[in-house]
Motif scaffolding. Structure first.
Motif, PDB file in Angstrom:
ATOM      1  N   THR A  23      -3.133  -2.491  -1.663  1.00  0.00           N
ATOM      2  CA  THR A  23      -2.316  -1.760  -2.645  1.00  0.00           C
ATOM      3  C   THR A  23      -1.251  -2.692  -3.222  1.00  0.00           C
ATOM      4  O   THR A  23      -1.037  -2.735  -4.442  1.00  0.00           O
ATOM      5  N   MET A  24      -0.604  -3.448  -2.333  1.00  0.00           N
ATOM      6  CA  MET A  24       0.434  -4.385  -2.794  1.00  0.00           C
ATOM      7  C   MET A  24      -0.160  -5.468  -3.687  1.00  0.00           C
ATOM      8  O   MET A  24       0.371  -5.768  -4.757  1.00  0.00           O
ATOM      9  N   ALA A  56       6.323  -2.617  -7.276  1.00  0.00           N
ATOM     10  CA  ALA A  56       5.367  -2.160  -8.301  1.00  0.00           C
ATOM     11  C   ALA A  56       4.028  -1.761  -7.698  1.00  0.00           C
ATOM     12  O   ALA A  56       3.255  -1.029  -8.318  1.00  0.00           O
ATOM     13  N   GLY A  57       3.750  -2.246  -6.475  1.00  0.00           N
ATOM     14  CA  GLY A  57       2.489  -1.909  -5.818  1.00  0.00           C
ATOM     15  C   GLY A  57       2.667  -0.804  -4.798  1.00  0.00           C
ATOM     16  O   GLY A  57       2.496   0.373  -5.099  1.00  0.00           O
ATOM     17  N   GLY A  63      -0.152  -4.198  -7.314  1.00  0.00           N
ATOM     18  CA  GLY A  63       1.157  -4.791  -7.556  1.00  0.00           C
ATOM     19  C   GLY A  63       1.026  -6.178  -8.164  1.00  0.00           C
ATOM     20  O   GLY A  63       1.045  -6.340  -9.384  1.00  0.00           O
ATOM     21  N   THR A  98       7.388  -7.780  -6.367  1.00  0.00           N
ATOM     22  CA  THR A  98       6.355  -7.251  -7.271  1.00  0.00           C
ATOM     23  C   THR A  98       5.311  -6.468  -6.465  1.00  0.00           C
ATOM     24  O   THR A  98       4.917  -5.363  -6.854  1.00  0.00           O
ATOM     25  N   MET A  99       4.902  -7.042  -5.346  1.00  0.00           N
ATOM     26  CA  MET A  99       3.913  -6.361  -4.493  1.00  0.00           C
ATOM     27  C   MET A  99       4.459  -5.052  -3.933  1.00  0.00           C
ATOM     28  O   MET A  99       3.791  -4.017  -3.970  1.00  0.00           O
TER      29      MET A  99
END
Lengths: 265, 265
Positions: free
Chosen positions: B73-74, A77-78, B78, A73-74
């Motif tokens: 950012t993550m 999507a990040g 995210g 997810t990090m």
């Protein structure tokens, strides 16, 4: 109907800064409506190693436990999604980065398997074409990370190839949809050892012929058959054509000057 | 004009699963247009420690080097953003999670300072109100992570309080905008040691009085003054009112039954 390009890029492009930059410049220059679906790349694997989260593989597939889901997810999507968006913005391409939970874009369910627990892996149920159309019709390019949700608050790790295919199918009612899969080869090869043996076009009749065994083997590389089966499933569901080829040749792929085009025509 | 609620939640809520869940349920139940701006929380700090990325503080502010930018950012765009969106979807609240690069939402520039290099920290230039309006008018709640971009491909770490304020200001041409800052206290306290001394309303005249020194001290806690100065700057720029209070009391804050309301009326 307006044309729509749904383009899937894989880990090999994402991991190579230079290839990614070339690809994104070409993507930005595409005239018209476009969706980019990206996969993962090695950053998630590296991060898992750094955080000492063991990666479990069963039958060649990665199991997504709770900690691995956090990482993908990090990273997907990040980090990857937002860096792609920022790069596209710098190319004067107005892009928006979404995952499947955003605006209820992709509803999925946890994979059920009689013997293997894949963990937080999702199989796609439905795509919300309305929100995609709203964004595309405002000249916004949509960048999609392969994370979906189950509507009960659970995020799920989902195959990017499948997401690209399901989105292309869902959009084909509204647009003349072209689905482009980029990978490390120049297209479907007649001889897997020869990069110059790209088959330019495959229709159902030719595909049947290609699969016919010669000396006990099909004429094309067996590993391509699931990809091609999926491509024909997409065109059978309304997608205009599927194009397979190298990411660095995106412009030529779209112009029909490179790669392999799969269609019913 | 329709009402719009811009709600900022901080790290203390994000770090507490139970508080976050209560907050999101209340957010989901708000009737009408709404934007949630979230901050960071401790996960980014923990991840940086795990990855052995030293965190540099100068004058009480965190320096965002390239590796730290990757982490925020993550984590912000995210993990936190997508989990909030998935939870809202499970509460039948159709939410979309964005950062400032998405659809060119928040343009910023790298902070310039005569002596300190803050690294990849961004100060806000402009907010794209058009895309927010498009989404809000489709009954989509927007969840915003405090990451912006400079239009040249660079992501930037940006203060979530400032983002909430700039968004509220930008939207106040289109909506009757209510800006809600949640924090750990029940509101602006007349006596910082007494949680029951919440001041329900502050207008400019009363604020002037509150700042007047009594025995060499202003009557309100000095740490609140920058927050209140910002709140009055927002109402001077068209925001209807700013409400400050506890995250767990979001419903009461919106109903004007808790917290401190700052307005020019």
């Amino acid at each position: 109907m307006d044309k729509l390009f749904v383009i899937k890029i894989g880990g090999n492009v994402i991991d190579d800064e230079n290839s990614l930059s070339i690809l994104l410049k070409q993507f930005a220059s595409i005239d018209g409506k476009k969706i980019l679906v990206h996969g993962g790349g090695k950053l998630a694997t590296r991060l898992a190693a750094k955080m000492e989260i063991p990666q479990q593989m069963v039958d060649g597939r990665r199991i997504t436990d709770a900690e691995t889901l956090k990482i993908v997810t990090m990273v997907y999507a990040g980090y990857i999604n937002k860096n792609i968006v920022a790069q596209l913005q710098s190319q004067a391409c107005n892009a928006i980065g979404l995952c499947g939970a955003d605006a209820g874009l992709i509803l999925a369910h946890k994979r059920q398997h009689p013997t293997i627990d894949f963990g937080f892996v999702g199989d796609v149920d439905t795509v919300n074409a309305v929100i995609l159309k709203t964004l595309l019709d405002q000249s916004i390019a949509v960048v999609i990370a392969p994370i979906t949700h189950d509507e009960k608050g659970q995020l799920l790790n989902t195959n990017a190839d499948t997401i690209a295919q399901e989105i292309a199918k869902a959009m084909s009612n509204s647009y003349e949809t072209h689905l482009i899969y980029t990978f490390e080869k120049a297209g479907v090869l007649l001889d897997v050892t020869d990069e110059n043996s790209v088959i330019p076009r495959i229709d159902p009749i030719y595909y049947k012929k290609l699969k016919e065994p010669v000396d006990g083997h099909s004429r094309i590389f067996a590993g391509m058959i699931p990809k091609l089966d999926n491509a024909f499933a997409a065109v059978d569901s309304g997608v205009k054509e599927v194009i397979i080829g190298k990411a660095e040749q995106l412009k030529e792929l779209i112009a029909g000057k490179a790669g392999t085009t799969i269609s019913n025509d």
